[in-house]
Design a protein around this motif. Structure first.
Motif, PDB file in Angstrom:
ATOM      1  N   ARG A 242      32.192 -96.484   9.031  1.00 49.58           N
ATOM      2  CA  ARG A 242      30.796 -96.261   8.661  1.00 49.58           C
ATOM      3  C   ARG A 242      30.777 -95.729   7.236  1.00 49.58           C
ATOM      4  O   ARG A 242      31.342 -94.681   6.947  1.00 49.58           O
ATOM      5  N   GLU A 243      30.151 -96.486   6.383  1.00 48.10           N
ATOM      6  CA  GLU A 243      30.099 -96.100   4.980  1.00 48.10           C
ATOM      7  C   GLU A 243      28.885 -95.217   4.728  1.00 48.10           C
ATOM      8  O   GLU A 243      27.863 -95.325   5.382  1.00 48.10           O
ATOM      9  N   GLY A 244      29.037 -94.375   3.771  1.00 41.36           N
ATOM     10  CA  GLY A 244      27.976 -93.453   3.392  1.00 41.36           C
ATOM     11  C   GLY A 244      28.506 -92.550   2.308  1.00 41.36           C
ATOM     12  O   GLY A 244      29.394 -92.920   1.534  1.00 41.36           O
ATOM     13  N   GLU A 245      27.974 -91.350   2.247  1.00 37.74           N
ATOM     14  CA  GLU A 245      28.471 -90.383   1.274  1.00 37.74           C
ATOM     15  C   GLU A 245      29.969 -90.133   1.477  1.00 37.74           C
ATOM     16  O   GLU A 245      30.738 -90.036   0.551  1.00 37.74           O
ATOM     17  N   GLU A 246      30.354 -90.018   2.731  1.00 38.82           N
ATOM     18  CA  GLU A 246      31.756 -89.871   3.107  1.00 38.82           C
ATOM     19  C   GLU A 246      32.039 -90.881   4.215  1.00 38.82           C
ATOM     20  O   GLU A 246      31.314 -90.952   5.199  1.00 38.82           O
TER      21      GLU A 246
END
Length: 136
Positions: free
Chosen positions: A44-48
């Protein structure tokens, strides 16, 4: 000379006894627990970036299992158990692992962990299923 023969005999005995292969999961008394199915790992991509694991629990359990069951997850990073062991209560079907480093190899082994009713004082009240593994 007798001492040499004695030491060789003892070493041979230890070697042969240590080679006994008996799976602790299959040798436990009672009916075995089915493993999780449809184990999937997604990033899951995101800030981290995180790793999200999803699985399906068995549809039924042996009579002596006390529900809800727990889930045991063994995490290996680059082939070593650096990630540790995680136990999740209340029969979850998902888990999010972080942080994720794309330069490393991850392996997750998911097992059903159940407490069973036992009347034997020297018999463990824990029972594991066989594990399902997913690698990233």
């Amino acid at each position: 000379m007798k001492k040499i023969v004695f030491y060789i005999s003892v070493c041979s005995l230890i070697l042969f006894c240590g080679c006994y292969d008996d799976s602790p999961i299959e040798s436990k008394p009672g009916e075995s627990i089915d493993p999780v199915t449809n184990l999937q790992a997604n990033i899951r991509e995101g800030e981290e970036e995180d790793i999200v694991l999803n699985w399906d629990l068995p549809s039924d359990y042996p009579e002596d299992v006390i529900e809800p069951v727990s889930i045991h997850i063994q995490v290996k990073i680059d082939g070593r158990r650096e990630g540790g062991d995680i136990v999740l209560d209340s029969a979850p079907e998902t888990y999010t692992y972080s942080p994720y480093d794309e330069s490393r190899n991850y392996s997750f082994t998911v097992k059903v962990l159940a407490i069973v009713e036992t009347s034997e004082p020297y018999e463990s009240d824990l029972r594991y299923s066989l594990g399902e593994t997913v690698k990233l």
